[in-house]
Write a protein that holds these residues in place. Structure first.
Motif, mmCIF file in Angstrom:
data_model
loop_
_atom_site.group_PDB
_atom_site.id
_atom_site.type_symbol
_atom_site.label_atom_id
_atom_site.label_comp_id
_atom_site.label_asym_id
_atom_site.label_seq_id
_atom_site.Cartn_x
_atom_site.Cartn_y
_atom_site.Cartn_z
ATOM 1 N N GLU A 1 -5.629 -14.951 -7.810
ATOM 2 C CA GLU A 1 -6.390 -13.938 -7.069
ATOM 3 C C GLU A 1 -5.751 -13.662 -5.713
ATOM 4 O OE1 GLU A 1 -10.921 -13.098 -5.346
ATOM 5 O OE2 GLU A 1 -10.401 -15.065 -6.184
ATOM 6 N N VAL A 2 -5.338 -14.724 -5.029
ATOM 7 C CA VAL A 2 -4.703 -14.546 -3.718
ATOM 8 C C VAL A 2 -3.359 -13.836 -3.875
ATOM 9 C CG1 VAL A 2 -3.863 -15.715 -1.644
ATOM 10 C CG2 VAL A 2 -5.871 -16.616 -2.851
ATOM 11 N N GLU A 3 -2.582 -14.226 -4.883
ATOM 12 C CA GLU A 3 -1.278 -13.594 -5.111
ATOM 13 C C GLU A 3 -1.423 -12.101 -5.377
ATOM 14 O OE1 GLU A 3 0.885 -17.606 -6.943
ATOM 15 O OE2 GLU A 3 0.155 -16.028 -8.270
ATOM 16 N N GLN A 4 -2.425 -11.728 -6.141
ATOM 17 C CA GLN A 4 -2.588 -10.312 -6.439
ATOM 18 C C GLN A 4 -3.050 -9.528 -5.222
ATOM 19 O OE1 GLN A 4 -4.750 -9.756 -10.127
ATOM 20 N NE2 GLN A 4 -3.031 -10.548 -11.312
ATOM 21 N N ALA A 5 -3.802 -10.179 -4.332
ATOM 22 C CA ALA A 5 -4.172 -9.520 -3.079
ATOM 23 C C ALA A 5 -2.934 -9.289 -2.215
ATOM 24 C CB ALA A 5 -5.199 -10.367 -2.331
ATOM 25 N N VAL A 6 -2.026 -10.279 -2.180
ATOM 26 C CA VAL A 6 -0.777 -10.124 -1.416
ATOM 27 C C VAL A 6 0.089 -9.034 -2.041
ATOM 28 C CG1 VAL A 6 1.334 -11.285 -0.647
ATOM 29 C CG2 VAL A 6 -0.833 -12.531 -0.622
ATOM 30 N N LEU A 7 0.190 -9.044 -3.369
ATOM 31 C CA LEU A 7 1.027 -8.073 -4.072
ATOM 32 C C LEU A 7 0.497 -6.646 -3.974
ATOM 33 C CD1 LEU A 7 2.025 -9.997 -7.320
ATOM 34 C CD2 LEU A 7 3.605 -9.067 -5.622
ATOM 35 N N SER A 8 -0.758 -6.488 -3.573
ATOM 36 C CA SER A 8 -1.292 -5.138 -3.434
ATOM 37 C C SER A 8 -0.678 -4.402 -2.250
ATOM 38 C CB SER A 8 -2.826 -5.178 -3.283
ATOM 39 O OG SER A 8 -3.199 -5.749 -2.043
ATOM 40 N N HIS A 9 0.011 -5.114 -1.362
ATOM 41 C CA HIS A 9 0.723 -4.450 -0.256
ATOM 42 C C HIS A 9 1.992 -3.810 -0.810
ATOM 43 C CE1 HIS A 9 2.759 -3.635 3.496
ATOM 44 N NE2 HIS A 9 1.645 -3.972 4.158
ATOM 45 N N PRO A 10 2.233 -2.544 -0.535
ATOM 46 C CA PRO A 10 3.381 -1.844 -1.132
ATOM 47 C C PRO A 10 4.747 -2.384 -0.724
ATOM 48 C CG PRO A 10 2.327 -0.495 0.553
ATOM 49 C CD PRO A 10 1.424 -1.655 0.313
ATOM 50 N N GLU A 11 4.818 -3.187 0.349
ATOM 51 C CA GLU A 11 6.107 -3.716 0.785
ATOM 52 C C GLU A 11 6.351 -5.146 0.309
ATOM 53 O OE1 GLU A 11 7.635 -1.766 4.776
ATOM 54 O OE2 GLU A 11 5.633 -2.640 5.100
ATOM 55 N N VAL A 12 5.513 -5.648 -0.596
ATOM 56 C CA VAL A 12 5.696 -6.987 -1.165
ATOM 57 C C VAL A 12 6.211 -6.863 -2.585
ATOM 58 C CG1 VAL A 12 4.576 -9.146 -1.832
ATOM 59 C CG2 VAL A 12 3.923 -8.009 0.297
ATOM 60 N N ALA A 13 7.336 -7.529 -2.863
ATOM 61 C CA ALA A 13 7.945 -7.474 -4.184
ATOM 62 C C ALA A 13 7.604 -8.689 -5.035
ATOM 63 C CB ALA A 13 9.463 -7.357 -4.061
ATOM 64 N N ASP A 14 7.341 -9.827 -4.396
ATOM 65 C CA ASP A 14 7.117 -11.063 -5.136
ATOM 66 C C ASP A 14 6.338 -12.011 -4.245
ATOM 67 O OD1 ASP A 14 7.243 -12.758 -7.272
ATOM 68 O OD2 ASP A 14 9.389 -13.168 -7.145
ATOM 69 N N VAL A 15 5.578 -12.923 -4.855
ATOM 70 C CA VAL A 15 4.771 -13.848 -4.057
ATOM 71 C C VAL A 15 4.433 -15.086 -4.870
ATOM 72 C CG1 VAL A 15 2.556 -12.849 -4.742
ATOM 73 C CG2 VAL A 15 2.725 -14.032 -2.550
ATOM 74 N N ALA A 16 4.239 -16.173 -4.179
ATOM 75 C CA ALA A 16 3.708 -17.406 -4.764
ATOM 76 C C ALA A 16 2.744 -18.015 -3.766
ATOM 77 C CB ALA A 16 4.826 -18.387 -5.098
ATOM 78 N N VAL A 17 1.640 -18.543 -4.268
ATOM 79 C CA VAL A 17 0.636 -19.186 -3.419
ATOM 80 C C VAL A 17 0.427 -20.608 -3.911
ATOM 81 C CG1 VAL A 17 -1.793 -19.179 -2.714
ATOM 82 C CG2 VAL A 17 -0.516 -17.022 -2.808
ATOM 83 N N ILE A 18 0.399 -21.540 -2.988
ATOM 84 C CA ILE A 18 0.134 -22.940 -3.323
ATOM 85 C C ILE A 18 -0.895 -23.488 -2.342
ATOM 86 C CG2 ILE A 18 2.468 -23.346 -4.219
ATOM 87 C CD1 ILE A 18 3.018 -24.870 -1.539
ATOM 88 N N GLY A 19 -1.416 -24.662 -2.655
ATOM 89 C CA GLY A 19 -2.277 -25.358 -1.714
ATOM 90 C C GLY A 19 -1.449 -26.272 -0.831
#
Length: 539
Positions: free
Chosen positions: A444-462
């Motif tokens: 869910e957090v990754e998809q929120a980050v990816l919703s920004h048009p200038e983000v190509a890739d993301v990973a979220v960890i604890g």
């Protein structure tokens, strides 16, 4: 089985393609090409060569190769002599490859010259009795010391026909090894029956026909190419081999070869969508994705390019795809954004699979698995069973018993069941972030980050947090030329999800560590964070 039944095997698909469509183009690999009759002839010759190399029923034959006509041929030649194909991840280290050869008890190893040479002088695979170098896309060899050439192996064979059948459909057709990110890789056993049925499911859901032209952006070693090695052959379509995934090369082949289908993890789709050569297509083009949940924004972008996106879900233990997010009858009337949100779910069981369940972590007093409330909120574990689930783990009865506790395969994935019967994945059990007692889905957090048009890739960890125990942290890759700051990105995310879920720390990085199948190596990010991270408490 009655006397009127014949054992199910994907070998039948090649026999039929060669008989019904002998002169149709079957395989393109660089400048080399085969018709279906020619390909069946070469598969027979390879099978006879394996027989004369003392490969008997049940023997394992290992391949360490990129997508090629030779690896595709192995998917039929090895089971034709009732052997077992072990297709190895090409990005593993020599030590990991040696472990798989030893654990599978592989008799022969065939591989690309550069990959075999990486083992060092004399090779690093003493467990196998023979090493065979496969030709490059131009047909050339590297002449790896300690190996023979593929042409020499084929010279042992003949064109004497072998019946395209198997004596027992439960016989093992392949052993595929998991990535081993949390321990030694496990060997997942597939049967002829399971491969046959899963291939038919792929044929249906990906929409293969005899005019399909499939670009191999997905590694053939990954769950036998999600069983597409067999599925496309069943349709007598055309296999177009691709040795390395690059945006320019993909678009070149899409245009010049009239590609109608391809598949891969979301990172492959991102590479396709962000390539300088990307352009909208005005003809049928289907892209199948899995391996990690695609973001609604990525799905929307692919649809803008004219692609029909087929989102599937599964694991190595389920022959690759088990579930598909099949569009509902009314979805097409919804706004594009809402359609993309629905298509980002993992969906329902495929045509040849059983129903997907989401169950509570604790069984009832009688030991039965209990389904979660189908409200889209209660979190549980995704479980599966049936023909599209592995026979078991090779030489590991304890792990097999644990995986099938309660009579269903336990995926280790956490998700919810929506009222319409569609499953949505929230996280791997090991990836979920528990912050102050609250479960936070990294997806869910990754998809929120990816919703920004200038983000190509993301990973979220604890990461460690003195107050909350742990909290989410994001690692983001921006698009070329972007000037996005971590502060601006954090503000963007806080506008889209609850503040307690939003990362208070985002690192802008050049790339993310990934496996060869497109999955982020979150274990590497966690090891760094939990081993050397200085905890930062921010208000």
């Amino acid at each position: 089985m009655s006397g009127l039944d014949t054992p199910l095997t994907p070998l039948h698909f090649l026999a039929r393609a060669a008989e019904v469509h002998p002169d149709r183009t079957a395989v393109l690999d660089g400048v080399r090409s085969w018709t279906w009759s020619e390909f069946a002839r070469d598969v027979t010759r390879l099978a006879q060569a394996l027989r004369r190399s003392r490969i008997a029923a049940g023997d394992r034959v290992a391949y360490l190769g990129t997508n090629s006509a030779e690896l595709l041929a192995a998917h039929f030649a090895v089971p034709l002599v009732r052997g077992v194909l072990v297709a190895i991840n090409t990005r593993l280290s020599p030590a990991e490859i040696a472990y798989i050869c030893r654990h599978s008890d592989a008799a022969i190893l065939l591989g690309d010259g550069d990959l075999l040479a990486a083992a060092g002088p004399g090779g690093a695979y003493p467990a196998v009795r023979e090493v065979v170098e496969l030709p490059g896309q131009d047909g050339a060899y590297c002449s790896v010391p300690g190996s023979i050439r593929y042409a020499e192996l084929l010279a042992r064979g003949t064109d004497e026909p072998i019946p395209w059948e198997v004596d027992d459909e439960t016989r093992t057709i392949a052993v595929n090894y998991t990535s081993g990110t949390t321990g030694e890789p496990k060997g997942v056993e597939y049967s002829h029956r399971g491969a046959y049925l899963n291939a038919l499911g792929e044929l249906h859901h990906q929409g293969f026909g005899n005019d399909s032209r499939y670009l191999w952006t997905l590694p053939m070693f990954h769950c036998n190419g999600w069983c597409t090695t067999w599925a496309l052959t069943a349709a007598a379509g055309t296999h177009v081999c691709l040795r390395a995934v690059r945006g320019d090369r993909m678009w070149s082949l899409i245009d010049t070869e009239g590609i109608t289908h391809l598949a891969g993890a979301p990172v492959v789709l991102t590479t396709l969508a962000t390539a300088a050569e990307a352009h909208a297509l005005d003809r049928p083009f289907t892209v199948t994705t899995a391996g990690a949940p695609p973001s609604p924004r990525l799905i929307g972008r692919m649809r803008e390019l004219g692609a029909e996106v087929v989102h599937v879900y599964g694991l190595t233990e389920t022959y690759g795809p088990y579930a598909v997010c099949e569009a509902g009858d009314t979805w097409s009337r919804l706004p594009a954004g809402e359609q993309a949100e629905l298509l980002a779910r993992q969906g329902v069981g495929m045509l040849t699979a059983d129903r997907v369940r989401v169950v509570r972590r604790e069984p009832d007093v009688a030991g039965h698995l209990v389904d979660v409330t189908p409200d889209g909120r209660e979190l549980g574990e995704i479980v599966m069973r049936g023909n599209s689930v592995m026979k078991g783990y090779h030489r590991d009865p304890e792990a097999t018993a644990t995986a099938f506790a309660g009579g269903w395969f336990h995926s280790g994935d956490l998700g919810v069941m929506h009222p319409d019967g569609y499953v949505k994945l929230h996280d791997r059990a090991k990836d979920i972030v528990i912050s102050g007692g609250e479960n936070i889905s990294t997806i869910e957090v990754e998809q929120a980050v990816l919703s920004h048009p200038e983000v190509a890739d993301v990973a979220v960890i604890g990461v460690p947090d003195d107050r909350w125990g742990e909290r989410p942290k994001a690692f983001a890759v921006t698009t070329p030329g972007a000037q996005l700051t971590a502060e601006a990105l954090m503000a963007h995310v806080r506008d889209r999800i609850a503040h307690y879920k939003a990362p208070r720390e985002i690192d802008i990085v050049e790339h993310l560590p990934r496996t060869s199948t497109g999955k982020v190596r979150k274990n590497e990010l966690r090891e760094t964070a939990w081993g050397t991270c200085t905890v930062r408490i921010q208000g």
